[in-house]
Structures are given as C-alpha cells and as structure tokens.
Enzyme design. Structure first.
Site, PDB file in Angstrom:
ATOM      1  CG  ASP A 343      -1.960   1.085   1.175  1.00  0.00           C
ATOM      2  OD1 ASP A 343      -3.125   0.776   0.834  1.00  0.00           O
ATOM      3  OD2 ASP A 343      -1.611   2.263   1.464  1.00  0.00           O
ATOM      4  CD  GLU A 386      -3.736   3.725  -1.347  1.00  0.00           C
ATOM      5  OE1 GLU A 386      -4.608   2.826  -1.155  1.00  0.00           O
ATOM      6  OE2 GLU A 386      -2.855   4.012  -0.526  1.00  0.00           O
TER       7      GLU A 386
HETATM    8  P1  GH3 Z   1      -1.919   5.267   4.236  1.00  0.00           P
HETATM    9  O1  GH3 Z   1      -2.232   4.242   3.273  1.00  0.00           O
HETATM   10  O2  GH3 Z   1      -0.481   5.495   4.422  1.00  0.00           O
HETATM   11  O3  GH3 Z   1      -2.616   5.032   5.536  1.00  0.00           O
HETATM   12  O4  GH3 Z   1      -2.487   6.650   3.736  1.00  0.00           O
HETATM   13  P2  GH3 Z   1      -3.253   6.878   2.409  1.00  0.00           P
HETATM   14  O5  GH3 Z   1      -3.463   8.330   2.205  1.00  0.00           O
HETATM   15  O6  GH3 Z   1      -2.562   6.212   1.274  1.00  0.00           O
HETATM   16  O7  GH3 Z   1      -4.591   6.119   2.679  1.00  0.00           O
HETATM   17  P3  GH3 Z   1      -6.071   6.290   2.293  1.00  0.00           P
HETATM   18  O8  GH3 Z   1      -6.646   4.939   2.135  1.00  0.00           O
HETATM   19  O9  GH3 Z   1      -6.732   7.195   3.307  1.00  0.00           O
HETATM   20  O10 GH3 Z   1      -6.094   7.041   0.920  1.00  0.00           O
HETATM   21  C1  GH3 Z   1      -5.865   6.373  -0.287  1.00  0.00           C
HETATM   22  C2  GH3 Z   1      -5.965   7.369  -1.379  1.00  0.00           C
HETATM   23  O11 GH3 Z   1      -5.602   6.830  -2.641  1.00  0.00           O
HETATM   24  C3  GH3 Z   1      -7.341   7.958  -1.479  1.00  0.00           C
HETATM   25  C4  GH3 Z   1      -7.650   7.913  -2.962  1.00  0.00           C
HETATM   26  O12 GH3 Z   1      -8.071   9.166  -3.456  1.00  0.00           O
HETATM   27  C5  GH3 Z   1      -6.328   7.541  -3.589  1.00  0.00           C
HETATM   28  N1  GH3 Z   1      -6.578   6.740  -4.732  1.00  0.00           N
HETATM   29  C6  GH3 Z   1      -7.175   5.538  -4.796  1.00  0.00           C
HETATM   30  N2  GH3 Z   1      -7.220   5.105  -6.081  1.00  0.00           N
HETATM   31  C7  GH3 Z   1      -6.610   6.058  -6.843  1.00  0.00           C
HETATM   32  C8  GH3 Z   1      -6.355   6.211  -8.237  1.00  0.00           C
HETATM   33  O13 GH3 Z   1      -6.690   5.370  -9.061  1.00  0.00           O
HETATM   34  N3  GH3 Z   1      -5.703   7.308  -8.660  1.00  0.00           N
HETATM   35  C9  GH3 Z   1      -5.318   8.257  -7.781  1.00  0.00           C
HETATM   36  N4  GH3 Z   1      -4.678   9.334  -8.276  1.00  0.00           N
HETATM   37  N5  GH3 Z   1      -5.567   8.184  -6.459  1.00  0.00           N
HETATM   38  C10 GH3 Z   1      -6.203   7.085  -6.000  1.00  0.00           C
HETATM   39 MG    MG Z   2      -2.274   4.207   1.331  1.00  0.00          MG
HETATM   40 MG    MG Z   3      -5.040   2.022   0.809  1.00  0.00          MG
END
Ligand code: GH3
Ligand code: MG
Ligand code: MG
Length: 478
Positions: A343, A386
């Site tokens: 992640d 992500e």
């Molecule tokens: P951590 O995992 O370290 O706890 O923090 P984080 O900020 O990575 O965790 P969180 O799950 O809160 O946020 C994940 C983010 O990833 C939120 C979402 O907008 C972003 N995201 C998910 N899928 C995509 C994508 O396909 N493209 C982009 N640009 N962002 C994405």
């Molecule tokens: Mg994350």
């Molecule tokens: Mg995540």
C-alpha cells in the site's frame, strides 16, 4: 452391318456406369466376347510423367510391367503419339515392338481420345500373325471411340464427386470455426479432415509468432524429406518434389492484409492437384486465416479482461484466480508460495498536493518499478486504489521478505517527476502454508501484516506473525 448394331448395344453397356474401373472392365468384356481376342489391355496416360500404365487387362499376353510404356515408344506408345491406330501384323519383324510376350504375333494399338487429347490406349494382341482384318480394325477403332466417351464420363463424374466432397468439407470446416475458439484444436481437426476430402497426403500449418517467424503449429501425415519453410517461400505456389512424384502446394494465410502463416499440403504420390483442388484449398486457407485472426482477437480480449486499465498490470480478479492455482500447486508439489500486499503511504497527500492526474502517474511508475525488480513468474496485480498485491510462486517467507524489502527500497529511492517528496510503500508478507492454507487466509494474513507495517511507522516490511487461520480459530471473536 449387323456387327455394327451389336457393337452399339455393347457401347450402351460401357456408358451405363460412371465408375472408371467398371467402364474399363465392360470394355474388356466386350473385346473378349465380341472380338474373341486372346489378350487385351487398357493403358491410361499419366500426364505428369508421360507414361502409359496398364489399368485393366485380360488374357495371356504379358502386359507392360509397373514401369509402363513411355509415350512414343513401342507400338502402344507410337499409337498414342501418332493419335491413330497402329497395326503390326507380325511383331517379330517390327522394330517398334518392345513387348516381352513371347506368344504375341500381331498387335493392334488404338488410342483412346477425349476431344483432342489422348487419355490412353486400347492394346489388342493375338498369338496369330495378321489376326486383325480390316473390318475388325475398323470396328475396334469405332468401339474405342465409344469407350473413350465412357472414360470421359467416369473422369467427369469422379471430378464432380471430388468437388462435392470438398465443398462439403469446406462447409464443415467453416461451421467448426464459428464454434471452435481454441485455435490448436481447430488446426488439429483440420489436419485430420483435409486428407479425407482432398488429394492431400500431408498437411502442415505454420503460424507466425510475434517476431514474424513461421512456427509449425499442427501437422498430420508423414513428412517426405525435410520441408524447408523460410521467408523466401513464394506465395501460393505448386511444385513437384523431385524424385518423390508428389506435388506440394503452399498457401499463405492472409486476413485483412496481415500475413499470419502458411498452409503446406503435400499431395499423394502420382496424383496431381487439379485447378479445382487448389481453388478449394485456397478457400480452406482463407477460412483458416479468418479463424486464426478471430482466435487472436479472442485471446487479446481475454488478456484485456485480466488487466488493470490504469497501470497495465493484472487486476484483482486475476490475482485471486492465480493465487488459487499457485496454492493448489504448492499443496501438491511443495515449494511454497508467498504473497505481498503493498500500500502506498500517505497517498492521499500526493493527490491533494499535486492533483489526481499526477497521482495516477505515480501509480503507473510504481507498478513499473515492481515489474522491473521481479521475476517473470511473479504476478503483479493492482488490488484496488493505491494497493498492489504480488504473488511470488515457489518462494518461502524469508526470501519473500527480502524481495519485499528490495521493492520498498526501490520505490523509496526512486525519483518521481513533479513529486517533490519521497514516495514510500508499506508491505505485508505472508506465505503458504505457514500463515494459512486457504487462499483467503493467506491474503488476510498479508493484510494484517500490512496493517502492522502502517501502525509501526510506514515505509517498512512486516511478516505475518503466525498461522492466520489458527489465530482466528483461537480467538473467534477477534
Ligand atoms: P496510508 O495508506 O499510508 O494510511 O495513507 P493513504 O493516504 O494512502 O490512505 P487512504 O486509504 O486514506 O487514501 C488512499 C488514497 O488513494 C485515497 C484515494 O483518493 C487515492 N486513490 C485511490 N485510487 C486512486 C487512483 O486510481 N488514482 C489516484 N490518483 N488516487 C487514488
Ligand atoms: Mg495508502
Ligand atoms: Mg489504501
């Protein structure tokens, strides 16, 4: 005049059948019964070798052996070349006579003509010198002309039958291509089917690989010598293999202008490909080319269904299917299998700071780093958002952790265009069977380890602590 009438009746019998050998036997029977000859042969001309070979015979005269009589030689060959009856009242003083029969004294050879072409010779022999009087020669010549029509009918009929069988085969092949999407299966069937309806002893199908090289994909029959298939091969040509007496036809497989491969058909000995045969084989090649193209599209669509649109790595569906297979394999053959759940750390910040588009670029760049640092057999998947998942086949926990740390360091040290701070990942590692024996338990164990990596400060690798399945069993309410 009465003999002529009888002869016409006899000719009707010859014309009553379409089977070549029956026609020939009818002719011989009439020669024996009406003309009381002791010996008679019917020789047919093999156009490719220009040799007259005995196809039917009766009597005590010795017919020419296996080798036949070359066109233009002997009394039989002379009659064929001269296109008129040749009568030798005493063969012992005839320099043209090449026969081996000691009992033969007089011989009459009458060409069998279809339109303007010699198709064979009616060879009549007698042990008496000058046995054939003028009237008999004339009657036999008349009869030979009638017999030629019978021969032509038989030839036409067999061509029609061959054509009908080929059309039926083409139809069956075409039908099969619409239901059979498995190309290998289709090619194998075709190689078995073609020789049953075409004068084909052997079929080889070559398809081009990604580099454009011709690869043998299917084959039926016995190869005569080595077939050299190279880029220099001309399209759609027929040639005779020297010494083998077999023809070979090479048909390119072309669909939408794309050269997909070759179908090589080797004929049966002594038989020639008629223009109709080649036309029919071309139709088969066209169907085959379309089927090959279709199979490629199906394959591509199947591949696309397994891929993630943003990064091009495999998707979650493929991850789940593939992990199931690897767990089954490891359970049967040992060697283990490990899973990494990865992640991106604080990815939300990247999106917030630089925008979603740039976030997407980072996801693509990170998956490329994974691909670069892993083996071909490892399976990189985007699990969602992500988060990535990697299957490491035949890998145990210790090595898996080392691989995970290599990936972690590679991401942390990479430069990402337009991102001013380091991008890092946290990774949870689990293995079969130590951390779970079912697919779901192994994934849950890796997830729990990933959570631990996040909890303990991010940008790190955590190993699943123990058997996740038994942990849950011990604390069912946890
Ligand atoms: P951590 O995992 O370290 O706890 O923090 P984080 O900020 O990575 O965790 P969180 O799950 O809160 O946020 C994940 C983010 O990833 C939120 C979402 O907008 C972003 N995201 C998910 N899928 C995509 C994508 O396909 N493209 C982009 N640009 N962002 C994405
Ligand atoms: Mg994350
Ligand atoms: Mg995540």
């Amino acid at each position: 005049m009465q003999r002529v009438a009888i002869l016409y009746d006899a000719s009707q019998a010859v014309l009553s059948t379409f089977a070549l050998d029956e026609v020939l036997n009818q002719v011989l029977e009439i020669v024996r019964d009406y003309f009381h000859l002791q010996s008679c042969s019917i020789l047919l001309l093999d156009e490719s070798t220009q040799v007259l070979r005995v196809r039917a015979h009766f009597g005590d005269g010795v017919p020419p052996g296996e080798d036949g009589v070359p066109f233009g030689q002997g009394i039989v060959g002379t009659a064929a070349k001269a296109r008129r009856p040749i009568y030798s009242p005493d063969v012992t003083s005839d320099p043209r006579y090449t026969g081996k029969s000691k009992g033969t004294r007089s011989q009459l050879a009458i060409p069998l003509m279809v339109r303007d072409e010699v198709v064979g010779v009616l060879d009549c022999q007698s042990s008496r010198p000058d046995y054939f009087d003028d009237e008999t020669v004339d009657l036999l010549t008349l009869f030979a002309a009638q017999s030629s029509i019978g021969l032509q009918n038989a030839k036409l009929y067999s061509m029609l039958q061959r054509r009908a069988a080929q059309l039926e085969a083409i139809n069956a092949i075409a039908k099969r291509t619409t239901v059979e999407l498995d190309l290998k299966e289709l090619l194998d069937r075709l190689c078995v089917q073609l020789p049953t309806s075409f004068p084909v002893g052997q079929v080889s199908i070559y398809l081009r690989d990604e580099e454009g090289d011709l690869i043998l994909r299917s084959e039926k029959g016995t190869l005569v010598g080595g077939l050299k298939v190279g880029d220099a091969l001309p399209d759609g040509y027929v040639h005779t293999q020297p010494g083998e007496g077999r023809e070979e036809v090479c048909l390119p497989l072309v669909s939408f202008g794309e050269d997909l491969g070759l179908m090589v058909c080797v004929g049966t000995p002594g038989e020639t490909f008629l223009p109709n045969d080649i036309q029919a084989l071309e139709s088969v090649a066209d169907i085959l080319a379309t089927a090959t193209q279709n199979a490629r599209y199906v394959d591509r669509v199947r591949q696309l269904a397994l891929r993630d649109g943003l990064t091009g790595v495999f998707n979650r569906r493929h991850f789940e299917q593939k992990l199931m297979e690897e767990v089954t394999r490891a359970a049967r053959y040992g060697g283990g299998v490990s899973v990494l759940m990865i992640d991106l750390d604080r990815f939300k910040n990247i999106n917030d700071e630089f925008g979603h588009m740039l976030g997407d670029d980072v996801l693509r760049a990170v998956s490329n780093i994974f691909l670069r640092h892993l083996r071909k057999v490892d399976v990189v998947c985007r699990y969602g958002g992500e988060e990535f998942a990697v299957i490491l086949p035949a890998t145990q926990g210790g090595s898996a952790a080392a691989v995970a740390d290599k990936l972690r360091r590679a991401v942390a040290s990479a430069q990402f265009a337009c991102v001013s701070f380091p991008v890092t990942v946290s990774i949870g590692v689990s293995e079969f069977p130590a951390n779970g024996i079912t697919r779901d338990d192994i994934v849950r164990a890796a997830d729990a380890a990933l959570y631990q990596a996040k909890e303990s400060g991010r940008n790190r690798v955590c190993l699943a602590s123990s058997n996740y399945g038994s942990e849950r069993a011990a604390a069912p309410n946890a």
